[in-house]
Motif scaffolding. Sequence first.
Motif, short mmCIF file in Angstrom:
data_model
loop_
_atom_site.label_atom_id
_atom_site.label_comp_id
_atom_site.label_asym_id
_atom_site.label_seq_id
_atom_site.Cartn_x
_atom_site.Cartn_y
_atom_site.Cartn_z
N ALA A 27 -76.25 -63.56 121.86
CA ALA A 27 -75.79 -64.75 122.31
C ALA A 27 -76.12 -65.97 121.49
N PRO A 28 -77.26 -66.03 121.10
CA PRO A 28 -77.65 -67.10 120.21
C PRO A 28 -76.76 -67.38 118.70
N LEU A 29 -76.68 -65.96 118.07
CA LEU A 29 -75.73 -65.75 117.17
C LEU A 29 -74.11 -66.24 117.21
N ILE A 30 -73.90 -65.70 118.56
CA ILE A 30 -72.34 -66.01 118.88
C ILE A 30 -72.26 -67.59 119.03
N ALA A 31 -73.23 -68.13 119.69
CA ALA A 31 -73.22 -69.49 120.17
C ALA A 31 -73.26 -70.53 118.66
N ALA A 32 -73.99 -70.12 117.70
CA ALA A 32 -74.35 -70.72 116.58
C ALA A 32 -73.05 -70.78 115.65
N GLY A 33 -72.37 -69.57 115.67
CA GLY A 33 -71.03 -69.22 114.91
C GLY A 33 -69.83 -69.96 115.31
#
Length: 286
Positions: A27-33
């Motif tokens: 989730a954090p990686l998807i949000a950052a991307g």
Amino acid sequence: MLAQNKTTPFIIGYRLYVLAFFIFLAAPLIAAGAFAFNDSMFPSLPWQGFTLDWFFSDQEPMLGMFHDRRLLQGLYYSFVIAIFVAALSVFVGTTNAFLFVRGNFPAKNFFYIMMVVPLVIPGVILGISILVLASDTANYVDDALNLELEFLRPGIFLVVLGQFSFIATITSLVITARLKKFDETMEEAALNLGASRARVLRTITLPFLRPAMIAAGIVAFLVSFENFNTTLFLVGSEAPLTITMYDRMAKVGSTPVLNAVSFFLMIGSGLLAIISILVQRDKSKQ
């Protein structure tokens, strides 16, 4: 049938746990991307529309990462540092593997433990320790001999030295594990046929170790590239990307250009990780 029904709640719970775990990671990686493509000055909702400006725009205030001089300099310094650290770590890791697998010397287990110790020491402590030692040495030489040792001042050399101090342990463990699987009778057969030790090493042993060496080099490169806590205490004016991003965040705050950099690094790291996995695959099983 009854036994199967009894295990059903456990299986469902296990699958829910695995799903929650991967959501937590992703989730954090998807949000950052995702926010790297948001047409907004801030990496937050609501979504303002899709844009590539945070990558390629050459106009303020939405200056893209590929036109941001400081970010590009940080990327360059990180790349240079990571290359040096990876090369040194693989070389030392390979020699350490031969030392601890093939060598017999007093207190071998003690020295093996000492090699592993840097992995359990916090990076902050490593950074401070190396900085203090280097600075005290440089000050002593300057006072005693009136000789300025610039390479012992904060800068790229100390950053490489600091990262190398624990990354070499990682490469040593990876290559050692591979060398332990080597069949030494192959070397003995080649020696009996008249090959020199140097040729046996070059044509038999090192090719066997090559997948582990490449994989260890990739891991060393990635760990070096993303390192922050040790680097923070040793960096000079040539700030690598992690320090540059931290400085930008502290002074300006979070902007989508940092998300763009993060997305770029995620893609690059993912590709290198895939290459590392492919390199280590046993060809006989393909």
